[in-house]
Design a protein around this motif. Structure first.
Motif, PDB file in Angstrom:
ATOM      1  N   THR A 159       0.856  -1.198   0.000  1.00  0.00           N
ATOM      2  CA  THR A 159       0.000   0.000   0.000  1.00  0.00           C
ATOM      3  C   THR A 159       0.887   1.242   0.000  1.00  0.00           C
ATOM      4  OG1 THR A 159      -0.097  -0.141   2.417  1.00  0.00           O
ATOM      5  CG2 THR A 159      -1.922  -1.147   1.186  1.00  0.00           C
ATOM      6  N   PRO A 160       1.501   1.567  -1.136  1.00  0.00           N
ATOM      7  CA  PRO A 160       2.479   2.659  -1.166  1.00  0.00           C
ATOM      8  C   PRO A 160       1.925   4.035  -0.842  1.00  0.00           C
ATOM      9  CG  PRO A 160       2.011   1.845  -3.383  1.00  0.00           C
ATOM     10  CD  PRO A 160       1.382   0.890  -2.444  1.00  0.00           C
ATOM     11  N   LEU A 161       0.602   4.192  -0.908  1.00  0.00           N
ATOM     12  CA  LEU A 161       0.005   5.506  -0.632  1.00  0.00           C
ATOM     13  C   LEU A 161      -0.610   5.598   0.761  1.00  0.00           C
ATOM     14  CD1 LEU A 161      -1.888   6.124  -4.023  1.00  0.00           C
ATOM     15  CD2 LEU A 161       0.542   6.437  -3.496  1.00  0.00           C
ATOM     16  N   MET A 162      -0.518   4.532   1.530  1.00  0.00           N
ATOM     17  CA  MET A 162      -1.271   4.448   2.785  1.00  0.00           C
ATOM     18  C   MET A 162      -1.051   5.660   3.687  1.00  0.00           C
ATOM     19  SD  MET A 162      -3.454   2.861   4.659  1.00  0.00           S
ATOM     20  CE  MET A 162      -3.618   1.201   3.973  1.00  0.00           C
ATOM     21  N   TRP A 163       0.190   6.126   3.803  1.00  0.00           N
ATOM     22  CA  TRP A 163       0.486   7.217   4.733  1.00  0.00           C
ATOM     23  C   TRP A 163       0.839   8.522   4.010  1.00  0.00           C
ATOM     24  CZ3 TRP A 163      -1.751   5.428   8.641  1.00  0.00           C
ATOM     25  CH2 TRP A 163      -1.631   4.086   9.001  1.00  0.00           C
ATOM     26  N   LEU A 164       0.459   8.618   2.736  1.00  0.00           N
ATOM     27  CA  LEU A 164       0.658   9.865   1.992  1.00  0.00           C
ATOM     28  C   LEU A 164      -0.644  10.646   1.947  1.00  0.00           C
ATOM     29  CD1 LEU A 164       2.711   8.712  -1.166  1.00  0.00           C
ATOM     30  CD2 LEU A 164       3.551   9.326   1.115  1.00  0.00           C
ATOM     31  N   ASP A 165      -0.560  11.970   2.038  1.00  0.00           N
ATOM     32  CA  ASP A 165      -1.751  12.770   1.778  1.00  0.00           C
ATOM     33  C   ASP A 165      -1.842  13.001   0.269  1.00  0.00           C
ATOM     34  OD1 ASP A 165      -0.038  14.939   1.155  1.00  0.00           O
ATOM     35  OD2 ASP A 165      -0.142  15.721   3.196  1.00  0.00           O
ATOM     36  N   LYS A 166      -2.922  13.621  -0.173  1.00  0.00           N
ATOM     37  CA  LYS A 166      -3.138  13.756  -1.616  1.00  0.00           C
ATOM     38  C   LYS A 166      -2.072  14.634  -2.274  1.00  0.00           C
ATOM     39  CE  LYS A 166      -6.496  11.441  -3.551  1.00  0.00           C
ATOM     40  NZ  LYS A 166      -6.390  10.245  -2.689  1.00  0.00           N
ATOM     41  N   ALA A 167      -1.591  15.645  -1.556  1.00  0.00           N
ATOM     42  CA  ALA A 167      -0.534  16.489  -2.118  1.00  0.00           C
ATOM     43  C   ALA A 167       0.720  15.658  -2.376  1.00  0.00           C
ATOM     44  CB  ALA A 167      -0.224  17.650  -1.178  1.00  0.00           C
ATOM     45  N   GLN A 168       1.047  14.758  -1.457  1.00  0.00           N
ATOM     46  CA  GLN A 168       2.211  13.898  -1.627  1.00  0.00           C
ATOM     47  C   GLN A 168       2.002  12.873  -2.740  1.00  0.00           C
ATOM     48  OE1 GLN A 168       2.298  12.702   2.529  1.00  0.00           O
ATOM     49  NE2 GLN A 168       4.271  13.714   2.820  1.00  0.00           N
ATOM     50  N   THR A 169       0.761  12.454  -2.928  1.00  0.00           N
ATOM     51  CA  THR A 169       0.469  11.530  -4.030  1.00  0.00           C
ATOM     52  C   THR A 169       0.699  12.220  -5.373  1.00  0.00           C
ATOM     53  OG1 THR A 169      -1.139  10.328  -2.671  1.00  0.00           O
ATOM     54  CG2 THR A 169      -1.294  10.034  -5.045  1.00  0.00           C
ATOM     55  N   CYS A 198     -15.846  16.559 -11.827  1.00  0.00           N
ATOM     56  CA  CYS A 198     -17.003  17.443 -11.641  1.00  0.00           C
ATOM     57  C   CYS A 198     -16.696  18.590 -10.680  1.00  0.00           C
ATOM     58  CB  CYS A 198     -18.197  16.639 -11.120  1.00  0.00           C
ATOM     59  SG  CYS A 198     -18.009  16.040  -9.407  1.00  0.00           S
ATOM     60  N   GLY A 199     -15.715  18.387  -9.793  1.00  0.00           N
ATOM     61  CA  GLY A 199     -15.360  19.424  -8.829  1.00  0.00           C
ATOM     62  C   GLY A 199     -16.274  19.486  -7.623  1.00  0.00           C
ATOM     63  N   GLU A 200     -17.266  18.585  -7.534  1.00  0.00           N
ATOM     64  CA  GLU A 200     -18.243  18.660  -6.449  1.00  0.00           C
ATOM     65  C   GLU A 200     -18.241  17.444  -5.526  1.00  0.00           C
ATOM     66  OE1 GLU A 200     -22.036  19.379  -8.197  1.00  0.00           O
ATOM     67  OE2 GLU A 200     -21.483  21.348  -8.997  1.00  0.00           O
ATOM     68  N   CYS A 201     -17.949  16.264  -6.067  1.00  0.00           N
ATOM     69  CA  CYS A 201     -17.996  15.055  -5.243  1.00  0.00           C
ATOM     70  C   CYS A 201     -16.782  14.991  -4.313  1.00  0.00           C
ATOM     71  CB  CYS A 201     -18.070  13.804  -6.121  1.00  0.00           C
ATOM     72  SG  CYS A 201     -16.557  13.451  -7.054  1.00  0.00           S
ATOM     73  N   ALA A 202     -16.815  14.086  -3.357  1.00  0.00           N
ATOM     74  CA  ALA A 202     -15.732  13.980  -2.376  1.00  0.00           C
ATOM     75  C   ALA A 202     -14.406  13.617  -3.030  1.00  0.00           C
ATOM     76  CB  ALA A 202     -16.103  12.939  -1.321  1.00  0.00           C
ATOM     77  N   ALA A 203     -14.448  12.736  -4.029  1.00  0.00           N
ATOM     78  CA  ALA A 203     -13.215  12.330  -4.706  1.00  0.00           C
ATOM     79  C   ALA A 203     -12.566  13.516  -5.415  1.00  0.00           C
ATOM     80  CB  ALA A 203     -13.511  11.210  -5.711  1.00  0.00           C
ATOM     81  N   CYS A 204     -13.376  14.325  -6.084  1.00  0.00           N
ATOM     82  CA  CYS A 204     -12.849  15.507  -6.776  1.00  0.00           C
ATOM     83  C   CYS A 204     -12.321  16.537  -5.788  1.00  0.00           C
ATOM     84  CB  CYS A 204     -13.927  16.132  -7.652  1.00  0.00           C
ATOM     85  SG  CYS A 204     -14.240  15.219  -9.179  1.00  0.00           S
ATOM     86  N   HIS A 205     -13.023  16.682  -4.667  1.00  0.00           N
ATOM     87  CA  HIS A 205     -12.587  17.656  -3.652  1.00  0.00           C
ATOM     88  C   HIS A 205     -11.202  17.296  -3.126  1.00  0.00           C
ATOM     89  CE1 HIS A 205     -12.938  20.465  -0.269  1.00  0.00           C
ATOM     90  NE2 HIS A 205     -12.391  19.498   0.459  1.00  0.00           N
ATOM     91  N   LEU A 206     -10.997  16.047  -2.754  1.00  0.00           N
ATOM     92  CA  LEU A 206      -9.702  15.617  -2.233  1.00  0.00           C
ATOM     93  C   LEU A 206      -8.607  15.766  -3.278  1.00  0.00           C
ATOM     94  CD1 LEU A 206     -10.725  12.388  -0.261  1.00  0.00           C
ATOM     95  CD2 LEU A 206      -9.822  14.503   0.717  1.00  0.00           C
ATOM     96  N   ARG A 207      -8.936  15.379  -4.498  1.00  0.00           N
ATOM     97  CA  ARG A 207      -7.965  15.452  -5.596  1.00  0.00           C
ATOM     98  C   ARG A 207      -7.556  16.898  -5.866  1.00  0.00           C
ATOM     99  NH1 ARG A 207      -7.512  12.447 -11.081  1.00  0.00           N
ATOM    100  NH2 ARG A 207      -7.093  14.101 -12.585  1.00  0.00           N
ATOM    101  N   SER A 208      -8.542  17.779  -5.985  1.00  0.00           N
ATOM    102  CA  SER A 208      -8.283  19.183  -6.290  1.00  0.00           C
ATOM    103  C   SER A 208      -7.540  19.887  -5.153  1.00  0.00           C
ATOM    104  CB  SER A 208      -9.601  19.897  -6.585  1.00  0.00           C
ATOM    105  OG  SER A 208      -9.402  21.269  -6.775  1.00  0.00           O
TER     106      SER A 208
END
Length: 231
Positions: A159-169, A198-208
């Motif tokens: 799980t290489p991303l387990m302890w990374l935040d989205k900015a680090q990803t 879409c910029g509105e869902c939770a996945a887009c929010h975290l990514r953006s």
């Protein structure tokens, strides 16, 4: 010959894992699951990206039986996808697909057994996530132990991303020269919109949020990532 299997959805996290795995393993196989998900485009995106990035093989497995059992806004068109605020307000958002990672990791391990891979790689993360219980480190390690016992073979769940935040990803993708690949070609959005979504869902929010923070603090984020990548 070092082989790995990447659980691959064509989203930001799994694509970043694939890019990293191709640097660390001699042969990388991708496995994508057709579970009757709301947006079929993600399977097409995954197929295109795995070929483009250089995976040895890409298997798409039919597990549509999951959608019969798992009631979620990602498996039912009549359940609306919540926006970020609605997801935050609920204990467990409707986008949670019960049993998804239990099934995916188990089947990926069986596939790894078949192709003689030593590792199954998944992009789950409990630093920046939507509160899904099957993304936690404790869960992955527990299932890994059970699956290895059941197969009588030590197949590692990585799980290489387990302890990374989205900015680090984002920084990790940039580290391997694929920031724009992740930004333009992956599909993370719960509403099925490729790229920035879409910029509105939770996945887009975290990514953006993660991308904006990374672009504003590149050196600091990259330095923190490189510290984590040290053996």
């Amino acid at each position: 010959m070092k082989r790995a299997v990447v659980v691959f959805s064509g989203g930001q996290d799994s694509t970043t894992c694939l890019i990293q795995a191709l640097k660390h393993y001699d042969e990388v196989h991708c496995i994508t699951f057709d579970y009757g998900q709301r947006h079929r485009l993600e399977i097409e995106v995954a197929q295109k990206l795995s070929l483009q990035l250089g995976a040895k093989a890409h298997k798409v497995l039919d597990v549509t039986l999951l959608s019969e059992l798992a009631i979620s806004s990602l498996t039912r068109d009549n359940i609306p996808v919540p926006d970020f605020k609605e997801s935050e307000a609920s204990g467990l958002p409707s986008t949670f697909v019960p049993g998804r990672n239990i099934l995916f990791l188990t089947l990926a391990a069986i596939y790894a057994y078949q192709v003689q891979a030593e590792a199954v790689i998944t992009g789950v993360c409990e630093t920046d996530f939507s509160g899904y219980p099957d993304c936690r480190d404790e869960f992955v390690k527990s299932l890994n132990h059970a699956v290895s016992l059941g197969l009588a073979k030590d197949i590692r769940f990585e799980t290489p991303l387990m302890w990374l935040d989205k900015a680090q990803t984002w920084a990790l993708a940039d580290h391997y020269g694929h920031l724009e690949t992740i930004r333009q070609q992956t599909l993370t959005c719960y509403n099925g919109i490729q790229g920035d979504g879409c910029g509105e869902c939770a996945a887009c929010h975290l990514r953006s949020k993660g991308l904006n923070y990374y672009l504003s603090n590149k050196q600091a984020v990259m330095n923190s990532l490189l510290e984590q990548l040290k053996p």
